[in-house]
Design a protein around this motif. Structure first.
Motif, PDB file in Angstrom:
ATOM      1  N   SER A  20      -1.080  -0.027  -9.234  1.00 19.21           N
ATOM      2  CA  SER A  20      -1.470  -0.315  -7.886  1.00 19.21           C
ATOM      3  C   SER A  20      -2.334  -1.769  -7.812  1.00 19.21           C
ATOM      4  O   SER A  20      -2.006  -2.327  -6.999  1.00 19.21           O
ATOM      5  N   HIS A  27       0.831  -1.196   0.125  1.00 16.22           N
ATOM      6  CA  HIS A  27      -0.128   0.081   0.018  1.00 16.22           C
ATOM      7  C   HIS A  27       0.807   1.165   0.188  1.00 16.22           C
ATOM      8  O   HIS A  27       0.637   2.419  -0.625  1.00 16.22           O
ATOM      9  N   ALA A  43       1.920   1.867  -3.445  1.00 13.35           N
ATOM     10  CA  ALA A  43       0.646   2.259  -4.238  1.00 13.35           C
ATOM     11  C   ALA A  43       0.196   3.733  -3.909  1.00 13.35           C
ATOM     12  O   ALA A  43       0.021   4.149  -5.054  1.00 13.35           O
ATOM     13  N   HIS A  56      -7.056  -0.776  -2.083  1.00  6.64           N
ATOM     14  CA  HIS A  56      -6.023  -1.222  -1.393  1.00  6.64           C
ATOM     15  C   HIS A  56      -6.188  -1.359   0.161  1.00  6.64           C
ATOM     16  O   HIS A  56      -5.728  -2.238   0.959  1.00  6.64           O
TER      17      HIS A  56
END
Length: 318
Positions: free
Chosen positions: A100, A62, A65, A174
């Motif tokens: 992502s 994350h 991302a 996410h």
């Protein structure tokens, strides 16, 4: 050179939809996620919880991302009017969301491999400490989800064309995936502590990996058509043809549409007409298609093809 202003015949190629609210909230969530990631990975390693380690590793992706999302926002904004990009930077956010989604799929695979290993070779877990850190991670995830809600999009949800920030949406997914792994980790740790089901800890890691991989594939399917220049749906293409052809004496011989960004389409249309009119006439016919942000029309005069005389042709053999 034409001694006149040509503004009426020029197109705006900036299809970047700014979302300062989303960019600012993504920075907040990045900071929260980085702190929680370090805490969960350290705690999972010390206390021996695979579910907690999986949650920490997932948070690590994350962080990557969110860095991608922030970079996409800044890059798209900086180069929005750069002539080197033929149709602007409207797809930068989609590309960030796609990256992502790939990262989400990668962490699901990593979770699956490690969980299977822990299932085959169980390790001792310090439940109390692991549960405390997992609960903290879940609270951080819920706060992050609230921060990443795209209020700008929801404000316009009653418009005919609902606009979504794909970059922010991927980051939001996410966070939801991380919240899921936190819930699974807490469930597994509680069952392990009170029911002595220690096998449930790695099993929950496997379940989380399967669910997250499905989410990742869903995101990839959603973003891929935009990056691959897929066109408008068949119904809209048929409507475009009918609007032009029922105008009288017109025939659409070539029609191409493709996405310039999350919300904008371009189209190139070739028309053959018995009584051709200026391209502005045909653009006016399509004015109801507000998603057509860049429209190029070629109009050709229809000419009858007279059959060639048979005189002078060589006789055919029977």
């Amino acid at each position: 050179m034409l001694d006149t202003k040509l503004d009426d015949w020029q197109h705006d190629h900036n299809f970047y939809a700014a979302n300062e609210h989303g960019e600012r909230r993504t920075r907040y969530v990045l900071l929260l996620t980085a702190i929680t990631m370090v805490a969960e990975i350290a705690a999972g390693t010390v206390f021996g919880s695979m579910a907690l380690l999986a949650d920490g590793w997932h948070m690590g992706t994350h962080v990557a991302a969110f860095l991608i999302a922030i970079f996409a926002y800044r890059y798209a904004r900086k180069h929005a009017n750069n002539p080197d990009y033929s149709f602007g930077t409207g797809k930068v956010g989609v590309l960030g969301g796609f990256a992502s989604a790939v990262a989400l799929a990668a962490v699901a695979l990593m979770m699956l491999i490690e969980s299977v290993q822990r299932l085959l070779v169980p390790q001792e877990i310090q439940f109390n400490a692991a549960i405390g850190v997992a609960v903290l991670g879940l609270l951080i995830n819920l706060l992050s989800a609230l921060l990443l809600q795209d209020h700008h999009s929801h404000h316009h949800e009653h418009e005919h064309h609902h606009r979504r920030d794909h970059n922010l949406y991927a980051a939001y997914m996410h966070v939801l995936a991380d919240a899921l792994t936190s819930v699974l980790a807490i469930t597994a740790l509680l069952c392990g502590k009170y029911l002595n089901w220690q096998w449930l800890d790695p099993m929950m890691g496997i379940v989380g990996a399967v669910i997250i991989s499905r989410w990742a594939l869903g995101l990839i399917r959603q973003f891929s058509p935009i990056l691959l220049d897929c066109g408008m749906n068949e119904d809209d293409r048929d409507k475009i043809r009918r609007l032009i052809e029922r105008d009288g004496g017109n025939q659409v011989t070539d029609l191409h549409t493709w996405k310039l960004s999350e919300h904008h389409f371009a189209a190139m249309i070739t028309i053959v007409s018995r009584h051709p009119l200026p391209s502005e006439h045909y653009k006016a016919l399509l004015s109801g298609f507000q998603q057509l942000a860049h429209l190029t029309i070629e109009v050709n005069q229809y000419r009858e093809r007279h059959p060639r005389s048979s005189a002078g042709r060589p006789a055919t053999k029977n």
